[in-house]
Design a protein around this motif. Sequence first.
Motif, PDB file in Angstrom:
ATOM      1  N   TYR A   1      15.052 -43.571  51.767  1.00  0.00           N
ATOM      2  CA  TYR A   1      16.018 -42.552  52.212  1.00  0.00           C
ATOM      3  C   TYR A   1      16.440 -42.898  53.634  1.00  0.00           C
ATOM      4  O   TYR A   1      15.592 -43.104  54.516  1.00  0.00           O
ATOM      5  CB  TYR A   1      15.400 -41.165  52.182  1.00  0.00           C
ATOM      6  N   ILE A   2      17.757 -42.961  53.873  1.00  0.00           N
ATOM      7  CA  ILE A   2      18.280 -43.355  55.180  1.00  0.00           C
ATOM      8  C   ILE A   2      19.295 -42.313  55.631  1.00  0.00           C
ATOM      9  O   ILE A   2      20.239 -41.974  54.902  1.00  0.00           O
ATOM     10  CB  ILE A   2      18.940 -44.745  55.134  1.00  0.00           C
ATOM     11  N   ASP A   3      19.156 -41.858  56.853  1.00  0.00           N
ATOM     12  CA  ASP A   3      20.112 -40.912  57.454  1.00  0.00           C
ATOM     13  C   ASP A   3      20.592 -41.514  58.770  1.00  0.00           C
ATOM     14  O   ASP A   3      19.820 -41.722  59.710  1.00  0.00           O
ATOM     15  CB  ASP A   3      19.449 -39.567  57.710  1.00  0.00           C
ATOM     16  N   GLU A   4      21.907 -41.847  58.806  1.00  0.00           N
ATOM     17  CA  GLU A   4      22.462 -42.445  60.016  1.00  0.00           C
ATOM     18  C   GLU A   4      22.747 -41.394  61.073  1.00  0.00           C
ATOM     19  O   GLU A   4      22.943 -40.199  60.751  1.00  0.00           O
ATOM     20  CB  GLU A   4      23.776 -43.158  59.674  1.00  0.00           C
TER      21      GLU A   4
ATOM     22  N   CYS B   1      14.620 -42.603  58.576  1.00  0.00           N
ATOM     23  CA  CYS B   1      14.494 -43.475  57.415  1.00  0.00           C
ATOM     24  C   CYS B   1      13.078 -43.335  56.893  1.00  0.00           C
ATOM     25  O   CYS B   1      12.108 -43.485  57.649  1.00  0.00           O
ATOM     26  CB  CYS B   1      14.794 -44.931  57.802  1.00  0.00           C
TER      27      CYS B   1
ATOM     28  N   GLU C   1      16.677 -54.192  54.167  1.00  0.00           N
ATOM     29  CA  GLU C   1      17.050 -53.002  53.405  1.00  0.00           C
ATOM     30  C   GLU C   1      18.157 -52.226  54.104  1.00  0.00           C
ATOM     31  O   GLU C   1      19.075 -51.687  53.441  1.00  0.00           O
ATOM     32  CB  GLU C   1      15.822 -52.100  53.199  1.00  0.00           C
ATOM     33  N   LEU C   2      18.076 -52.166  55.419  1.00  0.00           N
ATOM     34  CA  LEU C   2      19.137 -51.477  56.175  1.00  0.00           C
ATOM     35  C   LEU C   2      20.457 -52.229  56.068  1.00  0.00           C
ATOM     36  O   LEU C   2      21.537 -51.616  55.947  1.00  0.00           O
ATOM     37  CB  LEU C   2      18.731 -51.356  57.651  1.00  0.00           C
ATOM     38  N   HIS C   3      20.381 -53.552  56.114  1.00  0.00           N
ATOM     39  CA  HIS C   3      21.591 -54.369  56.039  1.00  0.00           C
ATOM     40  C   HIS C   3      22.304 -54.198  54.694  1.00  0.00           C
ATOM     41  O   HIS C   3      23.541 -54.252  54.620  1.00  0.00           O
ATOM     42  CB  HIS C   3      21.227 -55.846  56.255  1.00  0.00           C
ATOM     43  N   LYS C   4      21.509 -53.952  53.621  1.00  0.00           N
ATOM     44  CA  LYS C   4      22.103 -53.743  52.297  1.00  0.00           C
ATOM     45  C   LYS C   4      22.990 -52.505  52.274  1.00  0.00           C
ATOM     46  O   LYS C   4      23.928 -52.414  51.470  1.00  0.00           O
ATOM     47  CB  LYS C   4      20.996 -53.597  51.246  1.00  0.00           C
ATOM     48  N   THR C   5      22.689 -51.541  53.144  1.00  0.00           N
ATOM     49  CA  THR C   5      23.467 -50.302  53.180  1.00  0.00           C
ATOM     50  C   THR C   5      24.532 -50.347  54.265  1.00  0.00           C
ATOM     51  O   THR C   5      25.171 -49.329  54.544  1.00  0.00           O
ATOM     52  CB  THR C   5      22.534 -49.099  53.437  1.00  0.00           C
ATOM     53  N   GLY C   6      24.685 -51.524  54.903  1.00  0.00           N
ATOM     54  CA  GLY C   6      25.719 -51.674  55.906  1.00  0.00           C
ATOM     55  C   GLY C   6      25.280 -51.286  57.308  1.00  0.00           C
ATOM     56  O   GLY C   6      26.119 -51.116  58.197  1.00  0.00           O
TER      57      GLY C   6
END
Length: 216
Positions: A210-213, A201, A186-191
């Motif tokens: 929900y992901i916050d880098e 996350c 799932e993380l890889h899908k968002t780059g």
Amino acid sequence: MEELWTIIYRTIIVYFFLLVVLRMMGKREIGQLSVLDFVISIMIAELAVVSIEDIHVSYTKAFTPIIVLSLLQIVLAVWSLKSDRMRHILDGKPTFLIKDGKIDEKAMKQQRYNFDDLLMQIRQKDIKDVSDVEFAILEPSGELSVFEKKEEAEEVPYPLPFIIDGHIQWDKLKMAGKDELWLRRELHKTGIDHVRMVSYCALREDGVLYIDEKSD
């Protein structure tokens, strides 16, 4: 005065004799009396009193009935260990007073057990209400075994944080029925190629991740 000393002497003798007899009969006779155990204990107690009060009765005559009763109890106890049928005859069977959360009034009537007794026993188990009981079993010894209803599965406390400050929260991932491979995909899908790049996350109730880098 001589008679008084005789009574004292006989009391001491009977005390140690009964101590030996009870040891032979086993600890169960003291800690968990069935109906049969209770009857024999009463009979032995009565015979012991008679042997102390009647100083003209010899020890042989006084102790013989007690020995017979104790041997009878030992034989029946060994027999009941080897035979379920005999154990049920001597000790009785457990009775369900509450089964699957429902009170069995017929069983209570058969056991001469009223609602006041039931509620009192339940309160002594630190249970507030009979509606919280899944099973209540009246044991052959007269003790009531109570089992509370299992708590319903708790709802998942969304949002579920899967990553906090670059560290995977394994317990939350397991709670959602997900694994590390799914999370990395799932993380890889968002780059995002590495978990340590994520500040926060979490899985929301609507199923969206929900992901916050982390900021540079």
